[in-house]
Design an enzyme around this catalytic site. Structure first.
Site, PDB file in Angstrom:
ATOM      1  N   ALA A  61       3.604  -0.985   6.874  1.00 40.04           N
ATOM      2  CA  ALA A  61       3.850  -1.836   5.592  1.00 40.04           C
ATOM      3  C   ALA A  61       2.950  -3.099   5.709  1.00 40.04           C
ATOM      4  O   ALA A  61       2.521  -3.535   6.512  1.00 40.04           O
ATOM      5  CB  ALA A  61       5.345  -2.122   5.673  1.00 40.04           C
ATOM      6  N   GLY A 100       4.957   2.121   9.199  1.00 37.01           N
ATOM      7  CA  GLY A 100       5.257   2.760   7.876  1.00 37.01           C
ATOM      8  C   GLY A 100       3.967   3.871   7.865  1.00 37.01           C
ATOM      9  O   GLY A 100       4.426   4.788   7.289  1.00 37.01           O
ATOM     10  N   GLU A 103       5.360   6.481   9.816  1.00 40.90           N
ATOM     11  CA  GLU A 103       6.522   7.125   9.145  1.00 40.90           C
ATOM     12  C   GLU A 103       6.072   7.902   7.883  1.00 40.90           C
ATOM     13  O   GLU A 103       6.535   9.082   7.766  1.00 40.90           O
ATOM     14  CB  GLU A 103       7.467   5.826   8.702  1.00 40.90           C
ATOM     15  CG  GLU A 103       8.177   5.198   9.766  1.00 40.90           C
ATOM     16  CD  GLU A 103       8.931   3.931   9.354  1.00 40.90           C
ATOM     17  OE1 GLU A 103      10.031   3.971   9.612  1.00 40.90           O
ATOM     18  OE2 GLU A 103       8.072   2.939   8.922  1.00 40.90           O
ATOM     19  N   GLU A 123       7.179  -1.958  15.151  1.00 45.76           N
ATOM     20  CA  GLU A 123       7.967  -2.813  14.335  1.00 45.76           C
ATOM     21  C   GLU A 123       8.729  -3.967  15.139  1.00 45.76           C
ATOM     22  O   GLU A 123       8.763  -5.248  14.709  1.00 45.76           O
ATOM     23  CB  GLU A 123       8.641  -1.965  13.177  1.00 45.76           C
ATOM     24  CG  GLU A 123       8.299  -1.497  12.204  1.00 45.76           C
ATOM     25  CD  GLU A 123       7.757   0.032  12.348  1.00 45.76           C
ATOM     26  OE1 GLU A 123       7.343   0.778  11.467  1.00 45.76           O
ATOM     27  OE2 GLU A 123       7.483   0.142  13.597  1.00 45.76           O
TER      28      GLU A 123
HETATM   29  C1  LIG Z   1       8.556   0.100   7.065  1.00 44.14           C
HETATM   30  C2  LIG Z   1       8.001  -0.185   8.292  1.00 44.14           C
HETATM   31  O1  LIG Z   1       8.991   0.582   9.214  1.00 44.14           O
HETATM   32  C3  LIG Z   1       7.786  -1.589   8.643  1.00 44.14           C
HETATM   33  C4  LIG Z   1       8.537  -2.597   8.214  1.00 44.14           C
HETATM   34  C5  LIG Z   1       6.439  -1.623   8.903  1.00 44.14           C
HETATM   35  O2  LIG Z   1       5.330  -0.940   8.887  1.00 44.14           O
HETATM   36  S1  LIG Z   1       5.951  -3.277   9.719  1.00 44.14           S
HETATM   37  C6  LIG Z   1       4.171  -3.027  10.339  1.00 44.14           C
HETATM   38  C7  LIG Z   1       3.929  -2.342  11.090  1.00 44.14           C
HETATM   39  N1  LIG Z   1       2.408  -2.180  11.611  1.00 44.14           N
HETATM   40  C8  LIG Z   1       2.147  -3.082  12.374  1.00 44.14           C
HETATM   41  O3  LIG Z   1       2.487  -3.582  13.404  1.00 44.14           O
HETATM   42  C9  LIG Z   1       0.574  -3.091  12.780  1.00 44.14           C
HETATM   43  C10 LIG Z   1       0.041  -4.434  12.656  1.00 44.14           C
HETATM   44  N2  LIG Z   1      -1.527  -4.471  12.665  1.00 44.14           N
HETATM   45  C11 LIG Z   1      -2.025  -4.033  14.168  1.00 44.14           C
HETATM   46  O4  LIG Z   1      -1.574  -4.029  14.952  1.00 44.14           O
HETATM   47  C12 LIG Z   1      -3.623  -4.356  13.864  1.00 44.14           C
HETATM   48  O5  LIG Z   1      -3.963  -5.064  12.863  1.00 44.14           O
HETATM   49  C13 LIG Z   1      -4.353  -2.925  13.804  1.00 44.14           C
HETATM   50  C14 LIG Z   1      -3.842  -2.198  12.610  1.00 44.14           C
HETATM   51  C15 LIG Z   1      -4.284  -2.144  15.117  1.00 44.14           C
HETATM   52  C16 LIG Z   1      -5.897  -3.497  13.722  1.00 44.14           C
HETATM   53  O6  LIG Z   1      -6.394  -4.252  14.486  1.00 44.14           O
HETATM   54  P1  LIG Z   1      -7.924  -4.857  14.616  1.00 44.14           P
HETATM   55  O7  LIG Z   1      -7.858  -5.643  15.579  1.00 44.14           O
HETATM   56  O8  LIG Z   1      -8.810  -4.112  14.337  1.00 44.14           O
HETATM   57  O9  LIG Z   1      -7.844  -6.003  13.342  1.00 44.14           O
HETATM   58  P2  LIG Z   1      -6.882  -7.288  13.067  1.00 44.14           P
HETATM   59  O10 LIG Z   1      -7.669  -8.179  13.099  1.00 44.14           O
HETATM   60  O11 LIG Z   1      -5.578  -7.057  13.825  1.00 44.14           O
HETATM   61  O12 LIG Z   1      -6.607  -6.837  11.488  1.00 44.14           O
HETATM   62  C17 LIG Z   1      -7.418  -6.993  10.366  1.00 44.14           C
HETATM   63  C18 LIG Z   1      -6.783  -7.776   9.372  1.00 44.14           C
HETATM   64  O13 LIG Z   1      -5.723  -6.813   8.836  1.00 44.14           O
HETATM   65  C19 LIG Z   1      -4.724  -7.517   8.719  1.00 44.14           C
HETATM   66  N3  LIG Z   1      -3.612  -6.550   8.935  1.00 44.14           N
HETATM   67  C20 LIG Z   1      -3.331  -5.797   9.875  1.00 44.14           C
HETATM   68  N4  LIG Z   1      -2.274  -5.058   9.788  1.00 44.14           N
HETATM   69  C21 LIG Z   1      -1.681  -5.387   8.894  1.00 44.14           C
HETATM   70  C22 LIG Z   1      -0.470  -5.151   8.115  1.00 44.14           C
HETATM   71  N5  LIG Z   1       0.577  -4.220   8.618  1.00 44.14           N
HETATM   72  N6  LIG Z   1      -0.086  -6.062   6.874  1.00 44.14           N
HETATM   73  C23 LIG Z   1      -0.827  -6.586   6.453  1.00 44.14           C
HETATM   74  N7  LIG Z   1      -2.088  -7.123   6.948  1.00 44.14           N
HETATM   75  C24 LIG Z   1      -2.173  -6.452   8.068  1.00 44.14           C
HETATM   76  C25 LIG Z   1      -4.551  -8.568   9.889  1.00 44.14           C
HETATM   77  O14 LIG Z   1      -3.636  -9.604   9.263  1.00 44.14           O
HETATM   78  C26 LIG Z   1      -6.329  -8.991   9.661  1.00 44.14           C
HETATM   79  O15 LIG Z   1      -6.427  -9.765   8.565  1.00 44.14           O
HETATM   80  P3  LIG Z   1      -7.205 -10.925   8.545  1.00 44.14           P
HETATM   81  O16 LIG Z   1      -7.345 -11.858   9.823  1.00 44.14           O
HETATM   82  O17 LIG Z   1      -8.773 -10.412   8.754  1.00 44.14           O
HETATM   83  O18 LIG Z   1      -7.122 -11.648   7.297  1.00 44.14           O
END
Ligand SMILES: C[C@H](O)[C@H](C)C(=O)SCCNC(=O)CCNC(=O)[C@H](O)C(C)(C)COP(=O)([O-])OP(=O)([O-])OC[C@H]1O[C@@H](n2cnc3c(N)ncnc32)[C@H](O)[C@@H]1OP(=O)([O-])[O-]
Length: 719
Positions: A61, A100, A103, A123
């Site tokens: 998400a 997500g 999912e 999450e």
């Molecule tokens: C309904 C549902 O159940 C629920 C509620 C959800 O789904 S909750 C969401 C669950 N998802 C997560 O927890 C994954 C979170 N992301 C990561 O673990 C990592 O990002 C990555 C995917 C392993 C990549 O790592 P990276 O080292 O290559 O690059 P980065 O520097 O980290 O990321 C590169 C750029 O992308 C942005 N970014 C990464 N993931 C994002 C996300 N999910 N949403 C928005 N921005 C995101 C981050 O801020 C950065 O921005 P900027 O700083 O360049 O402006």
């Protein structure tokens, strides 16, 4: 933002498009719904593949949307539409499928992943739970115990483990989308009922209640007050005990409690803060995007004590060639053995080959003449470090970056020992250096932007969370910690016990309270630093009260314990007693309690009742106030820097966001009012005087933490 095309004649291809990680923002969710309609209504299409643009399936998400009014189709419904599709849906997983994103893949009827892909439901790390069916589908697909592990830890699994767990059907080393199209063609026309995971029964292990009881106990212990892991267990329990339609409602209910919680805000703030600190800047205008790091192929470490050994291991794990120098033969031999063991254990844990051949050892400093960067990690003594820097300046080739692992000494004084002070920068690692994630990169007034960029780049390569901070006594972390410790000492003088102070801090969420932590790291470490600052001597021959230093209140309690050889765990006695020297289990020590009573009597102090609230306010607000001074002085560029330092280096509880975020949560006006209260009660403790930046923020209506940098930039404008 999703694109549709037909490939290989009969396969619909839906591509998620939202760089950099194809996060499922409203527009992407809407795009999926529309493209799915296209694919299902396209008579030539017999099956459909969903993939992500740029070799990344989906990062979940869109976290940036949290806290905003949600628009677009809810993800749960989007996934139901995919699962209910009357044509086989195949997820082509490259890069990552997280939250997500996974999912979404679980809603598909088939999943194929590239061998380098990572999958997971992280999450819980954001203070949430998988709220698009993940807590209901994953247990049905891979079983309750495996699902509980992935959902309560948030850990990522590589494709091979995902295949073994049954999350994916195939793993490929080739072009994933091509392989997915082949799979889609092969399953076209096949019945789908048996592929809709939400319809699967959830296998119930015989001892289900005992399993969830055990899991809940384990999670509560690990969580230390974090609420998301507990909710994750409750959601999976719903999957094991309720039909899907009721379970998904329970999942939603639990998510609502988490979504609006302060803990979720704290953990999401940390997610973005960890990324913000890599975009460093200094008061002189140097910045991450305008400063190019120097090329580093060969590095050297000088001094192979505990820190030097950990740093050598962390460097060797990057694949760089390392020269490890220790002039004392016995220490050198011991270091070789210790470093090899640590590398072998680390490699075994990560399932890779140990990089022992990357390191060469030498007792001779000449051995580092051709290194591109040197990290000095000798004993924490200024005279010794100055000598080493003079030797390095003589031996190293021009342009070599000279880094010091000092935890509190003046980096600029060391720079003065060389002809190129612009190449000197602090790289302050935390023990154990091959484990702890934090790296304070300390720039002095003469440190070049390139030297900062090089140290930050090397930190990233070592897998560290690196934070650029200015040179001052104790830098950021230790400078704030000093006041946290001092307030704890003062509380003992006023009637508290180590047990009470530690309980208050552990209930707040710290893994260990200040006194148990001091016993672990050794009371003599702080004593040496205090003596170095001419503080540790309790000689009252000067007639000055033992409880006054440099005109301010001082507590010699820690010094008095050290004078009696009570250094903590290593001597079996400190603030607590241990069964033996090196013992780990702390128990109350009657000697310590009577020592405190006689100490108070000797200094005319009367013990009074102290509650947990006062312990938290005194220890944490003093530290926070110093944090504001650090921001005001430009030693740290923003509150995110301080909070990342405390979470990754000082075990500040993640679900509390960090000291500055906590101040924002409590309310700056409250913090200000309490500091004024304690400053009046303790006029001999000048640092309780509220920082003017704090006053300015309160005067400007206590803007949210994300806007503090604006106020910091405009000095003295609001008052
Ligand atoms: C309904 C549902 O159940 C629920 C509620 C959800 O789904 S909750 C969401 C669950 N998802 C997560 O927890 C994954 C979170 N992301 C990561 O673990 C990592 O990002 C990555 C995917 C392993 C990549 O790592 P990276 O080292 O290559 O690059 P980065 O520097 O980290 O990321 C590169 C750029 O992308 C942005 N970014 C990464 N993931 C994002 C996300 N999910 N949403 C928005 N921005 C995101 C981050 O801020 C950065 O921005 P900027 O700083 O360049 O402006």
């Amino acid at each position: 933002m999703a694109q549709y095309s037909r490939v290989s004649g009969t396969v619909g291809l839906i591509t998620l498009q939202n760089p950099p990680v194809n996060a499922l923002c409203a527009a992407v969710r809407q795009g999926i719904v529309e493209m799915l309609k296209k694919a299902l209504s396209d008579s030539k299409v017999k099956s459909v593949v969903i993939c992500g643009q740029n070799g990344i399936f989906c990062g979940g998400a869109d976290i940036k949307e949290f806290g905003m009014n949600m628009s677009g189709p809810p993800l749960v419904q989007v996934i139901h539409a995919i699962e209910d599709a009357n044509k086989p849906m195949v997820a082509a997983i490259e890069g990552v499928a997280l939250g997500g994103g996974l999912e979404l893949a679980l809603g598909c009827h088939y999943r194929i992943a590239h061998s380098k892909a990572r999958l997971g439901l992280p999450e819980v790390i954001l203070g949430l739970l998988p709220a698009a069916g993940g807590t209901q589908r994953l247990p049905r697909l891979i079983g309750v115990p495996a699902a509980l592990d992935l959902i309560t830890t948030g850990r990522h699994v590589i494709a091979a483990e995902a295949l073994q767990l049954g999350i994916v059907d195939q793993v490929t080393d080739h072009k994933t989308v091509d392989a997915a199209v082949k799979l889609a063609q092969s399953v076209a026309g096949k019945p789908l009922d048996a592929r809709r995971i939400s319809t699967y029964p959830c296998a119930r292990p015989s001892d289900l209640d005992a399993l969830f009881e055990g899991e809940m106990q384990k999670v509560r212990q690990r969580a230390r007050g974090a609420i998301a892991p507990v909710a994750c267990v409750q959601a999976v329990q719903a999957a094991a005990t309720l039909p899907y339609t009721q379970g998904i409602e329970r999942e939603k209910e639990l998510m609502v409690t988490l979504f609006t919680s302060g803990q979720a805000r704290a953990l999401q703030y940390l997610f973005f803060s960890q990324r913000a600190v890599s975009k460093w800047s200094t008061p002189s205008g140097a910045r991450w995007d305008t400063s190019k790091p120097g090329p580093i192929h060969k590095v050297a470490v000088i001094g192979l004590g505990t820190m030097g050994r950990g740093i050598t291991v962390a460097l060797a794990q990057t694949g760089l060639s390392v020269v490890a120098v220790e002039t004392q033969e016995k220490q050198l031999m011991g270091a070789k053995k210790a470093v090899s063991n640590m590398l072998e254990q680390g490699a075994k844990r990560r399932g890779v080959a140990p990089t022992l051949d990357k390191i060469s050892y030498s007792p001779n400093i000449q051995a580092i003449a051709d290194a591109d960067l040197v990290i000095e990690a000798v004993f924490e003594d200024m005279a010794l470090k100055k000598q080493v820097f003079q030797q390095l300046a003589a031996v190293c080739k021009p342009g070599t970056f000279l880094c010091t692992n000092t935890s509190s000494l003046d980096v600029d004084q060391l720079a003065s020992q060389t002809r190129s002070p612009e190449l000197v920068v602090g790289m302050h690692f935390f023990a154990p250096a091959h484990v702890m994630k934090l790296l304070e990169v300390v720039y002095g007034p003469r440190t070049s932007p390139q030297a900062v960029a090089t140290a930050m780049e090397l930190g990233k390569k070592m897998g560290k969370v690196s934070v650029a901070v200015g040179n001052c006594q104790g830098f950021v972390g230790n400078r704030m910690l000093k006041l946290y410790l001092e307030q704890a000492f003062f509380l003992l003088e006023e009637g508290a016990t180590p047990e009470l102070v530690d309980r208050a801090l552990e209930e707040f969420g710290f893994a260990m309270g200040v006194f148990r932590m001091s016993d672990l790291s050794g009371l003599d470490v702080g004593w040496k630093v205090r003596k170095g600052l001419m503080l540790g001597e309790t000689d009252v021959s000067s007639g000055q009260s033992a409880r006054i230093r440099q005109g301010c209140r001082y507590s010699p309690l820690g010094d008095l314990l050290c004078e009696q050889g009570r250094f903590g765990q290593k001597t079996g006695q400190g603030w607590y007693q241990y069964d033996k020297p090196g013992g780990r289990v702390a128990s109350s020590d009657p000697w310590l309690h009577s020592f405190l009573e006689s100490y108070r009597a000797k200094h005319g102090l009367v013990a009074r009742h102290i509650d947990h609230q006062e312990v938290l306010e005194r220890c944490l607000y003093a530290m926070i106030n110093e944090g504001f001074r650090i921001l005001e002085e430009g030693i740290a560029a923003g509150p995110e820097d301080i909070d990342v330092i405390y979470v990754f280096g000082y075990s500040w509880p993640r679900h509390r966001g960090g000291p500055m975020f906590y101040a924002d949560m409590v309310g700056l006006a409250k913090v200000l009012e309490r500091l004024e209260h304690y400053q009046q009660a303790h006029p001999d403790v000048p640092y309780l005087q509220p920082c003017s930046l704090l006053r300015r923020l309160v005067a400007s209506g206590s803007p949210p933490i994300q806007r503090w940098r604006e106020v910091i930039k405009k000095p003295h404008s609001q008052l």
